[in-house]
Enzyme design. Structure first.
Site, mmCIF file in Angstrom:
data_model
loop_
_atom_site.group_PDB
_atom_site.id
_atom_site.type_symbol
_atom_site.label_atom_id
_atom_site.label_comp_id
_atom_site.label_asym_id
_atom_site.label_seq_id
_atom_site.Cartn_x
_atom_site.Cartn_y
_atom_site.Cartn_z
ATOM 1 N N ARG A 8 0.857 -1.183 0.000
ATOM 2 C CA ARG A 8 0.000 0.000 0.000
ATOM 3 C C ARG A 8 0.893 1.233 0.000
ATOM 4 N NH1 ARG A 8 -4.264 2.191 4.632
ATOM 5 N NH2 ARG A 8 -5.005 3.959 3.399
ATOM 6 N N HIS A 9 0.532 2.210 -0.801
ATOM 7 C CA HIS A 9 1.336 3.426 -0.912
ATOM 8 C C HIS A 9 1.622 4.037 0.467
ATOM 9 C CE1 HIS A 9 -2.067 6.046 0.067
ATOM 10 N NE2 HIS A 9 -2.804 5.293 -0.757
ATOM 11 N N GLY A 10 2.699 4.792 0.542
ATOM 12 C CA GLY A 10 3.022 5.500 1.772
ATOM 13 C C GLY A 10 1.967 6.543 2.100
ATOM 14 N N TRP A 14 -3.481 13.559 2.117
ATOM 15 C CA TRP A 14 -4.846 13.433 2.640
ATOM 16 C C TRP A 14 -4.970 12.323 3.679
ATOM 17 C CZ3 TRP A 14 -9.212 14.483 -1.484
ATOM 18 C CH2 TRP A 14 -9.186 15.848 -1.802
ATOM 19 N N ASN A 15 -4.118 11.296 3.626
ATOM 20 C CA ASN A 15 -4.061 10.345 4.740
ATOM 21 C C ASN A 15 -3.707 11.095 6.019
ATOM 22 O OD1 ASN A 15 -2.504 7.758 2.739
ATOM 23 N ND2 ASN A 15 -4.643 7.888 3.363
ATOM 24 N N ARG A 60 0.346 8.837 -5.769
ATOM 25 C CA ARG A 60 0.815 8.315 -4.485
ATOM 26 C C ARG A 60 1.285 6.872 -4.601
ATOM 27 N NH1 ARG A 60 -4.731 9.031 -4.474
ATOM 28 N NH2 ARG A 60 -6.104 7.408 -3.583
ATOM 29 N N GLU A 87 -7.576 3.291 -6.350
ATOM 30 C CA GLU A 87 -8.345 3.147 -5.117
ATOM 31 C C GLU A 87 -9.845 3.084 -5.416
ATOM 32 O OE1 GLU A 87 -9.043 2.128 -2.360
ATOM 33 O OE2 GLU A 87 -8.087 3.441 -0.883
ATOM 34 N N LYS A 88 -10.609 2.545 -4.478
ATOM 35 C CA LYS A 88 -12.061 2.598 -4.581
ATOM 36 C C LYS A 88 -12.487 4.062 -4.669
ATOM 37 C CE LYS A 88 -14.834 2.311 -0.978
ATOM 38 N NZ LYS A 88 -15.567 1.806 0.213
ATOM 39 N N HIS A 89 -13.445 4.347 -5.542
ATOM 40 C CA HIS A 89 -13.946 5.713 -5.690
ATOM 41 C C HIS A 89 -14.918 6.019 -4.548
ATOM 42 C CE1 HIS A 89 -15.598 9.346 -7.408
ATOM 43 N NE2 HIS A 89 -14.851 9.221 -8.499
ATOM 44 N N TYR A 90 -14.655 7.118 -3.844
ATOM 45 C CA TYR A 90 -15.483 7.466 -2.684
ATOM 46 C C TYR A 90 -16.585 8.487 -2.992
ATOM 47 C CZ TYR A 90 -12.877 4.847 0.828
ATOM 48 O OH TYR A 90 -12.322 3.849 1.593
ATOM 49 N N ARG A 114 -16.554 3.068 4.281
ATOM 50 C CA ARG A 114 -15.130 2.760 4.094
ATOM 51 C C ARG A 114 -14.876 1.297 3.770
ATOM 52 N NH1 ARG A 114 -11.618 3.541 8.723
ATOM 53 N NH2 ARG A 114 -9.917 3.725 7.221
ATOM 54 N N HIS A 182 -3.401 0.613 -3.507
ATOM 55 C CA HIS A 182 -4.171 1.351 -2.506
ATOM 56 C C HIS A 182 -4.870 0.408 -1.532
ATOM 57 C CE1 HIS A 182 -3.630 4.887 -5.148
ATOM 58 N NE2 HIS A 182 -3.659 3.952 -6.085
#
Length: 248
Positions: A8-10, A14-15, A60, A87-90, A114, A182
């Protein structure tokens, strides 16, 4: 023995700010860049030698892969990028603070958004400038392939075929594979490989920057899987990811 490593990316900007990110193209934080480098160092020390790598269309993940490969002195290996590993689209949640949404709607609702298998957030409006249909990197996709929101089920539907057609054949050719992507796109792969139920996947979290190794026999039967790192540290990091969606 065949090896697949999921990374998983660093930590992204926004994280760090505890925001829903999804398809928004947010860069790594300084901590995230160091996590990526450390992942490369750890993988090199473990003796893992990737022969091919995959990542998403998002900076990312791309930067995480590049920094890790640089530490491994393996920037020369083939790298394939696909929107299917995004990533999943939120949806409309993208950019919003997770803890603030938990305060407004409750921890349970945010957990559903989530981590649930088949409940997507509200879709992003067609006219919204953040709509990926306006992004040139997706210009060759059909409109129906560009999500306005997604559940994990939707994400799995685009990720698993890519695994079957592109990545699994590489392993069958005896090539070790590194995938930098992701939290949810990797959860989709893990769910498929380990046959995790839709109920159990809710509680499975992947920390940033920690290599997750899968070992297979020559017929791609899973032998074992494990994170590279101190088990207590990994457990604490997984719990920290789970707690991002809770009201403070």
């Amino acid at each position: 023995m065949l090896k697949l490593v999921l990374l998983r990316h660093g930590e992204s900007v926004w994280n760090k700010e505890n925001r829903f990110t999804g398809w928004t193209d947010v860069d790594l934080s300084a901590k995230g860049m160091e996590e990526a480098r450390e992942a490369g160092r750890v993988l090199k020390q473990s003796g893992f030698v990737p022969e091919v790598a995959y990542t998403s269309y998002l900076i990312r993940a791309i930067k995480t892969l590049s920094l890790a490969l640089e530490e491994m002195e393996m920037l020369y290996i083939p790298v394939y990028k696909s929107w299917r590993l995004n990533e999943k689209h939120y949806g409309e949640l993208q950019g919003l603070n997770k803890a603030e949404m938990a305060q407004k709607y409750g921890d349970a609702q945010v957990l559903i958004w989530r981590r649930s298998f088949d409940v997507p957030p509200a879709p992003i409006p067609e006219s919204d400038e953040r709509n990926a249909k306006c992004d040139p990197r997706y210009k060759n996709l059909l409109d129906r392939e560009i999500p306005r929101t997604e559940s994990l089920k939707d994400a799995v539907a685009r990720i698993v075929p890519y695994w079957q057609v592109e990545m699994a054949p590489m392993l069958k050719e005896k090539k070790n594979v590194l995938v930098a992507a992701h939290g949810n796109s990797l959860r989709g792969i893990v769910m498929y490989l380990k046959n995790i139920s839709r109920e159990a996947i809710v509680d499975f979290n992947i920390p940033t920057g920690i290599p997750y190794v899968f070992e297979f026999d020559d017929d791609l039967n899973l032998i074992k899987d494990y994170f590279i790192g101190d088990p207590e540290v990994v457990k604490a990091l997984m719990e920290a990811v789970a707690n991002q969606g809770k009201a403070k």
